[in-house]
Design an enzyme around this catalytic site. Structure first.
Site, PDB file in Angstrom:
ATOM      1  N   THR A  93       5.606  -1.686   2.106  1.00  0.00           N
ATOM      2  CA  THR A  93       4.821  -2.753   2.744  1.00  0.00           C
ATOM      3  C   THR A  93       5.365  -3.071   4.129  1.00  0.00           C
ATOM      4  O   THR A  93       6.581  -3.103   4.338  1.00  0.00           O
ATOM      5  CB  THR A  93       4.790  -4.038   1.870  1.00  0.00           C
ATOM      6  OG1 THR A  93       4.190  -5.097   2.629  1.00  0.00           O
ATOM      7  CG2 THR A  93       6.172  -4.476   1.412  1.00  0.00           C
ATOM      8  N   ALA A 124       0.808  -1.225   0.000  1.00  0.00           N
ATOM      9  CA  ALA A 124       0.000   0.000   0.000  1.00  0.00           C
ATOM     10  C   ALA A 124       0.845   1.281   0.000  1.00  0.00           C
ATOM     11  O   ALA A 124       0.419   2.305  -0.537  1.00  0.00           O
ATOM     12  CB  ALA A 124      -0.939  -0.018   1.199  1.00  0.00           C
ATOM     13  N   ARG A 148      -1.624   0.841   7.558  1.00  0.00           N
ATOM     14  CA  ARG A 148      -0.997   0.831   8.873  1.00  0.00           C
ATOM     15  C   ARG A 148      -0.109   2.017   9.224  1.00  0.00           C
ATOM     16  O   ARG A 148       0.462   2.057  10.308  1.00  0.00           O
ATOM     17  CB  ARG A 148      -0.218  -0.482   9.069  1.00  0.00           C
ATOM     18  CG  ARG A 148      -1.147  -1.667   9.161  1.00  0.00           C
ATOM     19  CD  ARG A 148      -0.456  -2.994   9.298  1.00  0.00           C
ATOM     20  NE  ARG A 148      -1.425  -4.075   9.154  1.00  0.00           N
ATOM     21  CZ  ARG A 148      -1.893  -4.523   7.999  1.00  0.00           C
ATOM     22  NH1 ARG A 148      -1.444  -4.017   6.857  1.00  0.00           N
ATOM     23  NH2 ARG A 148      -2.783  -5.490   7.967  1.00  0.00           N
ATOM     24  N   HIS A 160      -3.752  -9.665  -4.286  1.00  0.00           N
ATOM     25  CA  HIS A 160      -5.046  -9.440  -3.625  1.00  0.00           C
ATOM     26  C   HIS A 160      -6.128  -8.980  -4.589  1.00  0.00           C
ATOM     27  O   HIS A 160      -7.141  -8.436  -4.171  1.00  0.00           O
ATOM     28  CB  HIS A 160      -4.860  -8.456  -2.460  1.00  0.00           C
ATOM     29  CG  HIS A 160      -3.989  -9.018  -1.377  1.00  0.00           C
ATOM     30  ND1 HIS A 160      -3.267  -8.245  -0.499  1.00  0.00           N
ATOM     31  CD2 HIS A 160      -3.712 -10.306  -1.032  1.00  0.00           C
ATOM     32  CE1 HIS A 160      -2.584  -9.028   0.329  1.00  0.00           C
ATOM     33  NE2 HIS A 160      -2.834 -10.280   0.019  1.00  0.00           N
ATOM     34  N   GLN A 211       0.583  -6.237  -3.529  1.00  0.00           N
ATOM     35  CA  GLN A 211      -0.552  -6.501  -2.638  1.00  0.00           C
ATOM     36  C   GLN A 211      -1.650  -5.472  -2.890  1.00  0.00           C
ATOM     37  O   GLN A 211      -2.707  -5.533  -2.288  1.00  0.00           O
ATOM     38  CB  GLN A 211      -0.094  -6.416  -1.179  1.00  0.00           C
ATOM     39  CG  GLN A 211       0.994  -7.424  -0.844  1.00  0.00           C
ATOM     40  CD  GLN A 211       1.684  -7.097   0.475  1.00  0.00           C
ATOM     41  OE1 GLN A 211       1.201  -7.425   1.549  1.00  0.00           O
ATOM     42  NE2 GLN A 211       2.814  -6.420   0.404  1.00  0.00           N
TER      43      GLN A 211
END
Ligand code: NAD
Ligand code: ZN
Length: 244
Positions: free
Chosen positions: A193, A24, A36, A123, A105
């Site tokens: 990540t 992300a 996060r 994903h 991801q």
């Protein structure tokens, strides 16, 4: 140009089979929050009793589809996001024959929008959606141009984003493609990540090549294995390295 950028440049120069493994943090400079970081989705007070992690779980999707789609449209889709310098640089390096694959991801499709061709989306992608009953394909307009639970025009079935929710398994062909790319690479660049979402993060252990480069704002479990660790925004790093 600072030393780290020079070192990254020389690693790229000496490599002929680079694989990029990202998350992300690759898209935060495109305006898409990660999960996060301090500004990430998990840190926002969403005024809900259910955590974002539960919201994007298979159980929640099945039991509360209306709330799932409300959250999904509101927090996970960024229709106007554009690729940043990291996406652009990786596409350019693929065109030069240096980068052989991207394993991501992310679900935002920005690597392809930048021009990358070999992208293993662990994903899935928000850009693809399928009817759960008849399999009909829909693009993002089906989700963003409707309210509530999106339904199939052909059969009335529920339309599900082609995104891997928590509790769901990864696609076998995608895993195999990613493992194959990583195990044949001479250089692995890991970026943006936390490396804590499994099984995705475990795939980097298939790397047997020479150089691991880690470009991430915060420390990760793989820093100790890396030949080069850069704690700076990844778009900035690639911008200086390739276009600076
Ligand atoms: P994460 O949110 O757990 O971690 C992001 C990491 O990137 C953090 O370590 C952070 O310090 C770092 N980071 C943030 N901005 C950065 C930047 N500009 N340069 C360098 N580092 C930066 O993300 P994850 O590990 O990918 O796991 C989150 C899960 O969330 C993934 O499974 C992914 O599918 C999903 N997700 C996807 C998107 C997207 O598609 N853009 C966005 C949010 C979450
Ligand atoms: Zn249908």
């Amino acid at each position: 140009m600072d030393n780290d950028i020079l070192k990254l440049k020389s690693i790229i120069e000496e490599s002929n089979n680079i694989v990029f493994f990202g998350g992300a943090g690759v898209s935060t400079e495109s305006g898409i929050p990660d999960f996060r970081s301090a500004n990430g989705l998990y840190s926002q007070d969403l005024g809900r009793e259910v955590s974002p992690e539960e919201m994007v779980s298979h159980t929640f999707y099945v039991n509360h589809p209306e709330q799932f789609f409300e959250f999904y449209r509101d927090k996970l889709i960024y229709e106007d996001a554009e690729p940043n310098a990291c996406h652009m640089a990786l596409a350019e390096l693929e065109a030069q024959g240096k980068v052989k694959a991207i394993v991501t991801q992310n679900i935002d499709g920005l690597h392809q929008k930048a021009g990358s061709k070999v992208v293993w989306e662990l994903h899935g992608s928000t850009l693809r959606n399928y009817c759960e009953d008849c399999g009909a394909f829909y693009d993002l307009r089906k989700i963003m141009g409707t309210e509530g639970v999106p339904l199939c025009d052909k059969c009335g079935g529920r339309v599900k984003p082609d995104v891997v929710l928590y509790e769901e398994g990864l696609d076998t062909d995608v895993i195999n493609g990613a493992v194959d790319a990583i195990s044949n690479a001479d250089t692995l660049i890991v970026g943006g990540t936390t490396l804590i979402v499994y099984p995705a993060a475990g795939l980097i252990h298939y790397f047997r090549g020479k150089n691991i480069v880690l470009i991430n704002m915060s420390a990760t479990s793989a820093d100790g294995k890396a030949n080069l660790v850069i704690r700076r925004p990844i778009g900035e790093v690639f911008s200086e390295c390739l276009f600076g």
